[in-house]
Design a protein around this motif. Structure first.
Motif, PDB file in Angstrom:
ATOM      1  N   MET A   1      49.763  78.405  10.410  1.00 41.71           N
ATOM      2  CA  MET A   1      50.550  79.592  10.996  1.00 41.71           C
ATOM      3  C   MET A   1      49.621  80.213  12.339  1.00 41.71           C
ATOM      4  O   MET A   1      48.414  80.398  12.122  1.00 41.71           O
ATOM      5  N   LEU A   2      50.275  80.538  13.284  1.00 47.73           N
ATOM      6  CA  LEU A   2      49.494  80.927  14.380  1.00 47.73           C
ATOM      7  C   LEU A   2      49.303  82.514  14.235  1.00 47.73           C
ATOM      8  O   LEU A   2      50.468  83.097  13.286  1.00 47.73           O
ATOM      9  N   ALA A   3      48.509  83.204  14.781  1.00 43.61           N
ATOM     10  CA  ALA A   3      48.452  84.684  14.530  1.00 43.61           C
ATOM     11  C   ALA A   3      49.537  85.248  15.209  1.00 43.61           C
ATOM     12  O   ALA A   3      49.923  85.026  16.242  1.00 43.61           O
ATOM     13  N   ALA A   4      49.644  86.668  14.834  1.00 42.70           N
ATOM     14  CA  ALA A   4      51.048  87.375  15.307  1.00 42.70           C
ATOM     15  C   ALA A   4      50.517  87.587  16.917  1.00 42.70           C
ATOM     16  O   ALA A   4      51.688  87.488  17.691  1.00 42.70           O
ATOM     17  N   ALA A   5      49.446  87.733  17.188  1.00 39.22           N
ATOM     18  CA  ALA A   5      49.045  87.983  18.847  1.00 39.22           C
ATOM     19  C   ALA A   5      49.243  86.816  19.453  1.00 39.22           C
ATOM     20  O   ALA A   5      49.443  86.693  20.819  1.00 39.22           O
ATOM     21  N   GLN A   6      49.335  85.464  18.788  1.00 42.22           N
ATOM     22  CA  GLN A   6      49.392  84.122  19.624  1.00 42.22           C
ATOM     23  C   GLN A   6      50.953  83.863  19.735  1.00 42.22           C
ATOM     24  O   GLN A   6      51.018  82.575  20.517  1.00 42.22           O
ATOM     25  N   ARG A   7      51.895  84.564  19.304  1.00 41.54           N
ATOM     26  CA  ARG A   7      53.148  83.814  19.034  1.00 41.54           C
ATOM     27  C   ARG A   7      54.122  84.667  20.031  1.00 41.54           C
ATOM     28  O   ARG A   7      53.845  85.674  20.394  1.00 41.54           O
ATOM     29  N   LEU A   8      55.233  83.801  20.813  1.00 41.91           N
ATOM     30  CA  LEU A   8      55.728  84.397  21.632  1.00 41.91           C
ATOM     31  C   LEU A   8      57.087  84.715  20.753  1.00 41.91           C
ATOM     32  O   LEU A   8      57.514  83.839  19.844  1.00 41.91           O
ATOM     33  N   ARG A   9      57.637  85.963  21.210  1.00 39.34           N
ATOM     34  CA  ARG A   9      58.764  86.299  20.324  1.00 39.34           C
ATOM     35  C   ARG A   9      59.991  86.632  21.392  1.00 39.34           C
ATOM     36  O   ARG A   9      61.272  86.425  20.836  1.00 39.34           O
ATOM     37  N   ARG A  10      59.676  87.182  22.657  1.00 43.99           N
ATOM     38  CA  ARG A  10      60.774  87.744  23.265  1.00 43.99           C
ATOM     39  C   ARG A  10      61.314  86.561  24.176  1.00 43.99           C
ATOM     40  O   ARG A  10      60.700  85.754  24.855  1.00 43.99           O
ATOM     41  N   SER A  11      62.505  86.595  24.410  1.00 43.53           N
ATOM     42  CA  SER A  11      63.148  85.698  25.418  1.00 43.53           C
ATOM     43  C   SER A  11      62.773  85.890  26.688  1.00 43.53           C
ATOM     44  O   SER A  11      62.462  84.731  27.425  1.00 43.53           O
ATOM     45  N   THR A  12      62.393  87.129  26.960  1.00 40.69           N
ATOM     46  CA  THR A  12      61.753  86.960  28.449  1.00 40.69           C
ATOM     47  C   THR A  12      60.348  86.366  28.743  1.00 40.69           C
ATOM     48  O   THR A  12      60.133  85.722  29.757  1.00 40.69           O
ATOM     49  N   ASP A  13      59.667  86.255  27.744  1.00 41.36           N
ATOM     50  CA  ASP A  13      58.399  85.708  27.784  1.00 41.36           C
ATOM     51  C   ASP A  13      58.665  84.066  27.797  1.00 41.36           C
ATOM     52  O   ASP A  13      57.833  83.360  28.670  1.00 41.36           O
ATOM     53  N   PHE A  14      59.714  83.736  27.015  1.00 49.73           N
ATOM     54  CA  PHE A  14      59.847  82.083  27.351  1.00 49.73           C
ATOM     55  C   PHE A  14      60.507  81.914  28.667  1.00 49.73           C
ATOM     56  O   PHE A  14      60.154  80.882  29.117  1.00 49.73           O
ATOM     57  N   ALA A  15      61.406  82.724  29.260  1.00 53.27           N
ATOM     58  CA  ALA A  15      61.605  82.629  30.505  1.00 53.27           C
ATOM     59  C   ALA A  15      60.724  82.477  31.495  1.00 53.27           C
ATOM     60  O   ALA A  15      60.837  81.655  32.559  1.00 53.27           O
ATOM     61  N   VAL A  16      59.821  83.378  31.425  1.00 52.56           N
ATOM     62  CA  VAL A  16      58.716  83.438  32.324  1.00 52.56           C
ATOM     63  C   VAL A  16      58.059  82.127  32.341  1.00 52.56           C
ATOM     64  O   VAL A  16      57.542  81.535  33.528  1.00 52.56           O
ATOM     65  N   ALA A  17      57.779  81.788  31.219  1.00 49.93           N
ATOM     66  CA  ALA A  17      56.864  80.418  31.047  1.00 49.93           C
ATOM     67  C   ALA A  17      57.554  79.437  31.500  1.00 49.93           C
ATOM     68  O   ALA A  17      57.078  78.479  32.225  1.00 49.93           O
ATOM     69  N   ILE A  18      58.924  79.164  31.206  1.00 53.85           N
ATOM     70  CA  ILE A  18      59.821  77.911  31.586  1.00 53.85           C
ATOM     71  C   ILE A  18      60.067  78.213  33.141  1.00 53.85           C
ATOM     72  O   ILE A  18      59.909  77.101  33.880  1.00 53.85           O
ATOM     73  N   ARG A  19      60.197  79.141  33.627  1.00 52.57           N
ATOM     74  CA  ARG A  19      60.654  79.299  35.254  1.00 52.57           C
ATOM     75  C   ARG A  19      59.279  79.152  36.132  1.00 52.57           C
ATOM     76  O   ARG A  19      59.451  78.717  37.185  1.00 52.57           O
ATOM     77  N   GLY A  20      58.207  79.981  35.543  1.00 58.20           N
ATOM     78  CA  GLY A  20      57.162  79.890  36.483  1.00 58.20           C
ATOM     79  C   GLY A  20      56.169  78.943  36.092  1.00 58.20           C
ATOM     80  O   GLY A  20      55.046  78.913  36.871  1.00 58.20           O
ATOM     81  N   GLY A  21      56.119  78.295  34.959  1.00 60.35           N
ATOM     82  CA  GLY A  21      54.914  77.635  34.735  1.00 60.35           C
ATOM     83  C   GLY A  21      55.205  76.194  35.089  1.00 60.35           C
ATOM     84  O   GLY A  21      56.020  75.723  35.874  1.00 60.35           O
ATOM     85  N   ARG A  22      54.315  75.282  34.928  1.00 60.85           N
ATOM     86  CA  ARG A  22      54.323  73.803  35.178  1.00 60.85           C
ATOM     87  C   ARG A  22      54.811  73.078  33.852  1.00 60.85           C
ATOM     88  O   ARG A  22      54.661  73.429  32.745  1.00 60.85           O
ATOM     89  N   ARG A  23      55.623  72.259  34.250  1.00 60.99           N
ATOM     90  CA  ARG A  23      56.344  71.358  33.466  1.00 60.99           C
ATOM     91  C   ARG A  23      55.877  69.874  33.190  1.00 60.99           C
ATOM     92  O   ARG A  23      55.546  69.300  34.202  1.00 60.99           O
ATOM     93  N   ALA A  24      55.523  69.566  31.816  1.00 59.60           N
ATOM     94  CA  ALA A  24      55.382  67.896  31.765  1.00 59.60           C
ATOM     95  C   ALA A  24      55.910  67.461  30.635  1.00 59.60           C
ATOM     96  O   ALA A  24      55.973  68.274  29.595  1.00 59.60           O
ATOM     97  N   SER A  25      56.471  66.187  30.568  1.00 62.27           N
ATOM     98  CA  SER A  25      57.078  65.742  29.634  1.00 62.27           C
ATOM     99  C   SER A  25      56.695  64.443  29.044  1.00 62.27           C
ATOM    100  O   SER A  25      56.277  63.713  29.920  1.00 62.27           O
ATOM    101  N   ARG A  26      56.263  64.228  27.794  1.00 61.78           N
ATOM    102  CA  ARG A  26      55.666  63.060  27.300  1.00 61.78           C
ATOM    103  C   ARG A  26      56.327  62.776  25.949  1.00 61.78           C
ATOM    104  O   ARG A  26      56.437  63.675  25.093  1.00 61.78           O
ATOM    105  N   GLY A  27      56.960  61.355  25.936  1.00 69.07           N
ATOM    106  CA  GLY A  27      57.341  61.084  24.545  1.00 69.07           C
ATOM    107  C   GLY A  27      58.609  62.091  24.269  1.00 69.07           C
ATOM    108  O   GLY A  27      59.526  62.203  25.105  1.00 69.07           O
ATOM    109  N   VAL A  28      58.512  62.585  23.176  1.00 73.64           N
ATOM    110  CA  VAL A  28      59.679  63.553  22.520  1.00 73.64           C
ATOM    111  C   VAL A  28      59.273  64.985  22.787  1.00 73.64           C
ATOM    112  O   VAL A  28      59.908  65.858  22.166  1.00 73.64           O
ATOM    113  N   LEU A  29      58.498  65.434  23.696  1.00 76.35           N
ATOM    114  CA  LEU A  29      58.048  66.732  24.042  1.00 76.35           C
ATOM    115  C   LEU A  29      58.044  67.195  25.371  1.00 76.35           C
ATOM    116  O   LEU A  29      57.867  66.539  26.122  1.00 76.35           O
ATOM    117  N   VAL A  30      58.593  68.301  25.657  1.00 80.15           N
ATOM    118  CA  VAL A  30      58.382  68.952  27.020  1.00 80.15           C
ATOM    119  C   VAL A  30      57.464  70.139  26.792  1.00 80.15           C
ATOM    120  O   VAL A  30      57.810  70.995  25.866  1.00 80.15           O
TER     121      VAL A  30
END
Length: 146
Positions: A1-30
């Motif tokens: 299990m990841l520590a609580a401080a290492q987990r993303l929980r808010r949808s805004t945090d997910f959105a920032v990473a998905i919109r502003g980050g770099r994307r790479a797809s390999r096999g069955v993962l993005v």
């Protein structure tokens, strides 16, 4: 299990990473990797209320941790399958988080594609390592600038 401080929980945090980050797809993962992700919320609240010393020594603040989140949609399978895939990915990320050498404050989002339901654990690990390496590598110049 990841520590609580290492987990993303808010949808805004997910959105920032998905919109502003770099994307790479390999096999069955993005993988979406945002090295300039927001710091941990409790650290930002402390820095706004208390001034930091000018020297930086003795500040007592640790750098924000690398945070990870997982997206496993219904296209992957039913609830049991989705949770199994999420548990496998969480375990793989926890094992490798320090080994990747990601800078503090980095946000990592791992999205499972439908093939992840049938993929063996070893293949998920290989795909995860390859996707993170691809997301960290510098971009190649485009050919369209002629």
């Amino acid at each position: 299990m990841l520590a609580a401080a290492q987990r993303l929980r808010r949808s805004t945090d997910f959105a920032v990473a998905i919109r502003g980050g770099r994307r790479a797809s390999r096999g069955v993962l993005v993988v979406h990797l945002d090295p300039t992700g927001p710091s941990a919320p409790d650290l930002s609240a402390e820095t706004t209320t208390t001034p930091e010393p000018a020297s930086g020594a003795g500040a007592g603040h640790e750098p924000p941790p690398v945070r990870a989140g997982f997206v496993v949609s219904k296209a992957v399978g039913g609830a049991v399958i989705r949770n199994k895939v999420r548990r496998r990915l969480r375990h793989l990320v926890r094992e490798r988080l320090d080994g990747w050498g990601l800078p503090p404050g980095t946000t990592l989002v791992v999205r499972a594609l439908p093939g992840a339901a049938d993929a063996p654990y070893a293949r998920l690990g290989v795909d995860l390592d390859a996707a993170v390496a691809a997301a960290r590598s510098p971009r190649k110049p485009s050919r369209r600038s002629r």
